[in-house]
Design a protein around this motif. Sequence first.
Motif, PDB file in Angstrom:
ATOM      1  N   GLY A   1      -6.006 -19.316 -40.594  1.00 36.03           N
ATOM      2  CA  GLY A   1      -4.653 -18.659 -40.142  1.00 36.03           C
ATOM      3  C   GLY A   1      -4.278 -17.750 -41.312  1.00 36.03           C
ATOM      4  O   GLY A   1      -3.115 -17.027 -41.052  1.00 36.03           O
ATOM      5  N   SER A   2      -4.701 -17.743 -42.401  1.00 35.18           N
ATOM      6  CA  SER A   2      -4.225 -16.828 -43.579  1.00 35.18           C
ATOM      7  C   SER A   2      -4.949 -15.788 -43.740  1.00 35.18           C
ATOM      8  O   SER A   2      -5.917 -15.460 -42.982  1.00 35.18           O
ATOM      9  CB  SER A   2      -4.541 -17.799 -44.905  1.00 35.18           C
ATOM     10  N   GLY A   3      -4.389 -14.731 -44.424  1.00 40.40           N
ATOM     11  CA  GLY A   3      -5.024 -13.369 -44.283  1.00 40.40           C
ATOM     12  C   GLY A   3      -4.891 -12.458 -43.513  1.00 40.40           C
ATOM     13  O   GLY A   3      -4.095 -12.745 -42.319  1.00 40.40           O
ATOM     14  N   PRO A   4      -5.368 -11.398 -43.590  1.00 40.12           N
ATOM     15  CA  PRO A   4      -4.956 -10.308 -42.538  1.00 40.12           C
ATOM     16  C   PRO A   4      -6.029 -10.413 -41.231  1.00 40.12           C
ATOM     17  O   PRO A   4      -7.083 -11.060 -41.243  1.00 40.12           O
ATOM     18  CB  PRO A   4      -5.552  -8.888 -43.425  1.00 40.12           C
ATOM     19  N   PRO A   5      -5.264  -9.930 -40.139  1.00 35.68           N
ATOM     20  CA  PRO A   5      -6.071  -9.930 -38.863  1.00 35.68           C
ATOM     21  C   PRO A   5      -7.209  -8.968 -38.753  1.00 35.68           C
ATOM     22  O   PRO A   5      -7.424  -8.063 -39.633  1.00 35.68           O
ATOM     23  CB  PRO A   5      -4.817  -9.742 -37.737  1.00 35.68           C
ATOM     24  N   PRO A   6      -8.170  -9.185 -37.630  1.00 36.30           N
ATOM     25  CA  PRO A   6      -9.247  -8.222 -37.411  1.00 36.30           C
ATOM     26  C   PRO A   6      -8.664  -6.875 -37.372  1.00 36.30           C
ATOM     27  O   PRO A   6      -7.539  -6.433 -37.023  1.00 36.30           O
ATOM     28  CB  PRO A   6      -9.807  -8.637 -36.125  1.00 36.30           C
ATOM     29  N   GLY A   7      -9.493  -5.842 -37.937  1.00 35.59           N
ATOM     30  CA  GLY A   7      -9.150  -4.526 -37.553  1.00 35.59           C
ATOM     31  C   GLY A   7      -8.325  -3.918 -39.040  1.00 35.59           C
ATOM     32  O   GLY A   7      -8.476  -2.804 -39.343  1.00 35.59           O
ATOM     33  N   THR A   8      -8.079  -4.979 -40.073  1.00 36.28           N
ATOM     34  CA  THR A   8      -7.513  -4.472 -41.338  1.00 36.28           C
ATOM     35  C   THR A   8      -8.359  -4.018 -42.493  1.00 36.28           C
ATOM     36  O   THR A   8      -9.280  -4.532 -42.647  1.00 36.28           O
ATOM     37  CB  THR A   8      -6.538  -5.729 -42.012  1.00 36.28           C
ATOM     38  N   ARG A   9      -8.029  -2.761 -42.753  1.00 38.67           N
ATOM     39  CA  ARG A   9      -8.799  -2.195 -43.867  1.00 38.67           C
ATOM     40  C   ARG A   9      -8.338  -3.059 -45.261  1.00 38.67           C
ATOM     41  O   ARG A   9      -7.267  -3.145 -45.591  1.00 38.67           O
ATOM     42  CB  ARG A   9      -8.732  -0.877 -44.276  1.00 38.67           C
ATOM     43  N   VAL A  10      -9.556  -3.648 -46.079  1.00 35.75           N
ATOM     44  CA  VAL A  10      -9.442  -4.433 -47.115  1.00 35.75           C
ATOM     45  C   VAL A  10     -10.291  -4.101 -48.272  1.00 35.75           C
ATOM     46  O   VAL A  10     -11.221  -3.640 -48.287  1.00 35.75           O
ATOM     47  CB  VAL A  10      -9.153  -5.964 -46.811  1.00 35.75           C
TER      48      VAL A  10
END
Length: 307
Positions: A70-79
């Motif tokens: 549950g940590s970190g950015p969701p799908p679709g996020t540019r990283v």
Amino acid sequence: MKTLITTGEGPFGLRHAQAPDPVPAPDEALVRVRAVSVNRGELALAAVSPAGTRLGWDVAGTVVEAAADGSGPPPGTRVAGLADGGGWAEHVALPVSRLAEIPGTVTDEQAAALPVAALTAWYGLRKAGPLLGRTVLVTGAGGGVGRMAVQLAAGAGARVVAWTGSPGRGQGLAGLGAEVVSTYEQAEGGASDVVFDSVGGEVLTRAFVTLRPGGAAVVYGNTTRSALVLPADWGRARPGVCLHHLFLFDEIGRQDPAADLATLLRLCADGRLDPQVALTSSWDDPAEALKRLEGRAVNGKVVLLLT
């Protein structure tokens, strides 16, 4: 998935191969890679690694599977993020503690150029303490890390002196904030409070002599592969001087690389940090770009784009 692996034929011996998609740990996000940058350290590893070795530290792409915890950015996020190796691939599993969201105005190429170079400069200068009003001497200033260090030190209020191996390597450094741009032979710039060095050998000795009492030398490389030789009066003439060594993959264990990378990306988005992408190439045929990097024919970062 497709990945780049070594052929055992030197630093430019790379070929594409198929590998299983990575299986992320609970605290890792699965990222589809769009761009990777190349560091000279990776070329050194490629030169000595056995055939089939996977390399790659700097990546930029899009999250396709969020971390299971549950940590970190969701799908679709540019990283953008920092891999332990294996980043030159279509997919990579990255710890959320080592990735940050890319602002909308920052390109994948720019973002991929930041993790190793900018974090090395960030942490190295941090070791030297406050920079406002101090003189920072950057050796190897024409490379990726050096160009980040010049900008970050100038942005922190330092007077920046940049040393390079040739006049050509110094191109553009004045525009990044260097007050003095000099070759190693000229060694101009006067006394310094901080030395940020990647060269080692005689260049580091020359730079160390410029330190004022209470100054700090931060060393993150030794491109000359030479022994460190300090002047005989190294301590007596410079009481309180400190000598630090920085190895990024050790240092990040004591830092917050996700937050720090996010800060660097914001600086990029605000126009306060230029990633200095000097050359982009397709990863389908990277040999020529890598040769130019190895030969110091590129002032800044080399980025490979995935197709």
